[in-house]
Design a protein around this motif. Sequence first.
Motif, short mmCIF file in Angstrom:
data_model
loop_
_atom_site.label_atom_id
_atom_site.label_comp_id
_atom_site.label_asym_id
_atom_site.label_seq_id
_atom_site.Cartn_x
_atom_site.Cartn_y
_atom_site.Cartn_z
N ILE A 205 0.83 -1.22 0.00
CA ILE A 205 0.00 0.00 0.00
C ILE A 205 0.86 1.27 0.00
O ILE A 205 0.34 2.37 0.18
N LEU A 206 2.16 1.12 -0.22
CA LEU A 206 3.06 2.28 -0.16
C LEU A 206 2.64 3.38 -1.12
O LEU A 206 2.63 4.57 -0.76
N LYS A 207 2.28 3.02 -2.35
CA LYS A 207 1.89 4.03 -3.34
C LYS A 207 0.73 4.88 -2.82
O LYS A 207 0.74 6.11 -2.95
N HIS A 208 -0.26 4.24 -2.24
CA HIS A 208 -1.43 4.96 -1.73
C HIS A 208 -1.05 5.87 -0.55
O HIS A 208 -1.54 7.00 -0.45
N ILE A 209 -0.18 5.38 0.31
CA ILE A 209 0.24 6.18 1.46
C ILE A 209 1.03 7.40 1.00
O ILE A 209 0.88 8.50 1.54
N LYS A 210 1.87 7.22 -0.02
CA LYS A 210 2.62 8.36 -0.57
C LYS A 210 1.67 9.41 -1.13
O LYS A 210 1.83 10.61 -0.89
N ASP A 211 0.66 8.95 -1.88
CA ASP A 211 -0.32 9.88 -2.46
C ASP A 211 -1.05 10.65 -1.36
O ASP A 211 -1.20 11.88 -1.44
N ILE A 212 -1.48 9.95 -0.34
CA ILE A 212 -2.26 10.58 0.75
C ILE A 212 -1.39 11.55 1.53
O ILE A 212 -1.83 12.63 1.92
N SER A 213 -0.12 11.20 1.75
CA SER A 213 0.77 12.06 2.54
C SER A 213 1.02 13.40 1.85
O SER A 213 1.32 14.40 2.51
#
Length: 339
Positions: A91-99
């Motif tokens: 889920i790293l990609k999603h966490i990067k987007d959200i951050s």
Amino acid sequence: MIIKSYEIQNKPINFSTYQIFLLYGENNGLKKDIRELIKKNIDKKNTNIEFLSFQEIEILDNAENLYNNIYSGSLFGNTKIITINSGTDKILKHIKDISEKIVENTFLIIFSDQLEKKSKLRNFFETDSRLGCIPCYLDNQRDLELIARAELNKNNINLSRELINIIIEKANNDRENLRNEIEKIKSFALKNKNLGIDEVNAIINFTGEIKSENLINECLSGNILQYKKILSELYINTINQIFFLRIFGNKVRRLIKIKEQIGESKNIESLLNTIKPPIFWKEKPIVKKQLSIWSTNDLKKAVNEMDNIELLCKKNPEISKIIFFNFFTTLCKKASNFS
């Protein structure tokens, strides 16, 4: 940014500038304690809070649902606290987007198991100053002794160091189990605050625990007839629902751990013989059956639902027994369909 667990426990207000946290490691009790500290600190500033929870698999199947919940307005309050369970590098990609575009009054807490140093998710949180990364390692003897003394002192219960060590050993060095053992002692110490070794041993080896273990094993194995027989015995008595759920959570997490290691081992029998903590020989056939019935994703969903059931029981004490046993009956029926 790396934050030591004791730092956020001592001064949680110092971390109010963070909106996204990663809590990783084997100590599930510590992760829950820190999550509660974060919630309490947020609650001081925001009276209306909406709580949401996701499993990683749900996000991988439908990431849009997570984004919608983050960026849409709250129906129940002005603040959201969203928990993601079983987080991994997936889920790293999603966490990067959200951050990059986290909105005001929205907080994200990610629970992960042990993450290796090469983990991309861990590395991202450790190196970004906007994010809080909290490793949650297993408690040592001193940590558990401090927790025990603090809980006992709240109720003016005096126990010697020897007795506290006995309780810690019974709790298998787990702070959640430890608190459950102390809850039992608190219930039996309403009239007598000075307990001896015989009394403590009698309390922490309460026979109801054996029935709880048996009910959970029959439930996870889908043995409906045996499950209903034990259920009828337990239903008429007063039970410690939180303690019961802790036993269930520990069993399911152990199954998840074994399922995840099966892919690395070609010999399940050998794996069951070497896994830590060890599995008693009489329980191995039960564990094998449960492993054949439940998928890893379904086990993780059961743990997530368990947290919701605990909250519902606390909010609705008058019908908590119905909520509590309906949860286990539903799981038993599901297991029976696949057994």
